[in-house]
Write a protein that holds these residues in place. Structure first.
Motif, PDB file in Angstrom:
ATOM      1  N   MET A  39       0.065  32.743   3.407  1.00 10.36           N
ATOM      2  CA  MET A  39      -0.205  31.429   2.610  1.00 10.36           C
ATOM      3  C   MET A  39       0.529  30.275   3.010  1.00 10.36           C
ATOM      4  N   LEU A  40       1.746  30.488   3.138  1.00 14.39           N
ATOM      5  CA  LEU A  40       2.694  29.330   3.220  1.00 14.39           C
ATOM      6  C   LEU A  40       2.381  28.893   4.962  1.00 14.39           C
ATOM      7  N   PHE A  41       2.336  29.807   5.637  1.00  8.43           N
ATOM      8  CA  PHE A  41       2.119  29.435   7.171  1.00  8.43           C
ATOM      9  C   PHE A  41       0.981  29.012   7.444  1.00  8.43           C
TER      10      PHE A  41
ATOM     11  N   LEU B  74       1.506  19.445   1.698  1.00 11.26           N
ATOM     12  CA  LEU B  74       0.889  20.630   1.215  1.00 11.26           C
ATOM     13  C   LEU B  74       1.862  21.814   1.222  1.00 11.26           C
ATOM     14  N   GLY B  75       2.229  22.056   2.089  1.00  8.46           N
ATOM     15  CA  GLY B  75       3.013  23.354   2.147  1.00  8.46           C
ATOM     16  C   GLY B  75       4.333  23.450   1.250  1.00  8.46           C
ATOM     17  N   ILE B  76       4.884  22.213   1.337  1.00  6.54           N
ATOM     18  CA  ILE B  76       5.968  21.892   0.047  1.00  6.54           C
ATOM     19  C   ILE B  76       5.314  22.101  -1.480  1.00  6.54           C
ATOM     20  N   ALA B  77       4.157  21.573  -1.447  1.00  2.00           N
ATOM     21  CA  ALA B  77       3.859  21.561  -2.882  1.00  2.00           C
ATOM     22  C   ALA B  77       3.554  23.105  -3.208  1.00  2.00           C
ATOM     23  N   ALA B  78       3.153  23.748  -2.456  1.00  2.01           N
ATOM     24  CA  ALA B  78       2.819  25.250  -2.574  1.00  2.01           C
ATOM     25  C   ALA B  78       4.104  26.153  -2.565  1.00  2.01           C
ATOM     26  N   GLU B  79       4.818  25.701  -1.911  1.00  2.00           N
ATOM     27  CA  GLU B  79       6.265  26.676  -2.143  1.00  2.00           C
ATOM     28  C   GLU B  79       6.897  26.313  -3.427  1.00  2.00           C
TER      29      GLU B  79
ATOM     30  N   PHE C 257       8.475  28.100  -8.341  1.00  2.00           N
ATOM     31  CA  PHE C 257       8.585  28.077 -10.102  1.00  2.00           C
ATOM     32  C   PHE C 257       8.156  29.107 -10.507  1.00  2.00           C
ATOM     33  N   TYR C 258       7.271  29.913 -10.061  1.00  2.00           N
ATOM     34  CA  TYR C 258       6.657  31.273 -10.592  1.00  2.00           C
ATOM     35  C   TYR C 258       7.665  32.392 -10.644  1.00  2.00           C
TER      36      TYR C 258
ATOM     37  N   ALA D  13      12.405  21.824  -6.943  1.00  2.00           N
ATOM     38  CA  ALA D  13      11.236  21.295  -7.638  1.00  2.00           C
ATOM     39  C   ALA D  13      10.711  22.362  -8.571  1.00  2.00           C
ATOM     40  N   GLY D  14      10.903  23.823  -8.042  1.00  2.00           N
ATOM     41  CA  GLY D  14      10.584  25.101  -8.721  1.00  2.00           C
ATOM     42  C   GLY D  14      11.502  25.119 -10.020  1.00  2.00           C
ATOM     43  N   PHE D  15      12.842  24.902  -9.909  1.00  2.00           N
ATOM     44  CA  PHE D  15      13.636  24.998 -10.948  1.00  2.00           C
ATOM     45  C   PHE D  15      13.319  23.960 -12.080  1.00  2.00           C
TER      46      PHE D  15
END
Length: 325
Positions: A74-76, A85-90, A95-96, A12-14
């Motif tokens: 943050m991820l923990f 929510l964790g998946i979205a954040a990671e 992506f960054y 997703a990030g890529f």
């Protein structure tokens, strides 16, 4: 769920980077790391005086600790609240850490200016993506600088972050990006930064040792896929991959030079000081603005293969360690 956790954030990030890149108006954590490095540099110079190698080591340790500890915490917390929510954040964190779209966008600004014969605008555009002095560069010099930057950052900006995502997810990528940002900011080999940036330079060299060579091999494969000169890419890589003061930078530059039939490298000015550099590749033809586009194609092809490898590695690791669930 384990397989989703392992693979989805990287993919997703890529994909997010391919679609939107880095919007300039959007907060970027790598800029925050840069601000942290700048603040710590001032503090270290004040507190450590002449012992800047020791101070630089302390600076590197603090930057790496905070740059990985904060996203890990943050991820923990977020995964504990809700898996998705964790998946979205990671995914956003991954992506960054990828810079393929930004690298292509900025380098293609150079290409567009050159194709319009606007040399001054091309110099301005290339100055945004290279560290060397650009005021005296002619068209060939501008093009060469842009091609070299795309080739080198195919590893630093894309393949290496994906490599560390494979090992440690977004936290692994932030560890790498923090080290790489320190290298770009304080690891110059001159009187001002030679001591304070010593530790940062060594850490970056170590972290890039495997990814740069892996990226070079993937670029050789990609040159065949793109119908460039795969045989010459491999030849120049074997011959010229060590022709750089850094043990890693010439790995991908040599492949790009061989695949495109160009001669890269050579002397360059940094902060008004001439730096002697060896040439990389053979000048089988004259360089042209279109080579910037070709270098980007090579970068994206290698990055796509690296993404597949990273995702496959994490999937296999999860299956072996945790079983499928």
């Amino acid at each position: 769920m384990n397989l989703i956790y392992a693979v989805l954030p990287i993919a997703a990030g890529f994909l997010l980077d391919c679609i939107i890149g880095d919007p300039y108006w959007l907060f970027h954590p790598i800029r925050l790391i840069g601000s942290l490095i700048s603040a710590l540099e001032k503090a270290v110079r004040r507190l450590f005086g002449r012992h800047l190698r020791l101070g630089g080591s302390a600076l590197a340790a603090v930057v790496l600790l905070l740059s990985t500890g904060v996203p890990a915490a943050m991820l923990f917390f977020l995964y504990g609240l809700n898996f998705w929510l964790g998946i979205a954040a990671e995914s956003i964190m991954c992506f960054y850490c990828i810079a393929a779209k930004c690298l292509k966008t900025e380098s293609m600004k150079v290409c567009a200016s050159l194709e319009k014969n606007d040399i001054e605008q091309a110099r301005k555009a290339v100055s945004m993506i290279v560290g060397r002095d650009t005021k005296s560069l002619d068209e060939a010099g501008i093009t060469r600088a842009a091609v070299e930057t795309v080739a080198e950052n195919a590893s630093d900006g894309v393949c290496a972050p994906l490599f560390y995502m494979a090992l440690g997810g977004a936290v692994g990528a932030f560890f790498y990006k923090a080290a790489n940002t320190m290298d770009s900011m304080i690891a110059y080999k001159n009187e001002k930064y030679g001591d304070i940036g010593f530790a940062a330079a060594k850490i970056d060299d170590i972290l890039n040792f495997v990814p740069s060579r892996l990226c070079a091999l993937l670029m050789i494969i990609s040159s065949g896929i793109l119908r460039l000169d795969m045989k010459n890419a491999a030849k120049i890589w074997r011959r010229d991959r060590r022709k750089h003061s850094s043990p890693n930078s010439a790995q991908t530059e040599s492949v790009c030079a061989g695949a495109l039939g160009l001669r890269l490298g050579g002397d360059a000015y940094y902060f008004g000081e001439l730096h002697k550099k060896q040439f990389i590749g053979d000048e089988l033809r004259e360089i042209e603005p279109r080579d910037i586009r070709r270098a980007n194609d090579l970068m994206y092809a290698a990055s796509g293969i690296m993404l597949i490898i990273a995702a496959a590695f994490r999937a296999v690791a999860v299956i072996v360690l945790c079983g499928i669930s």
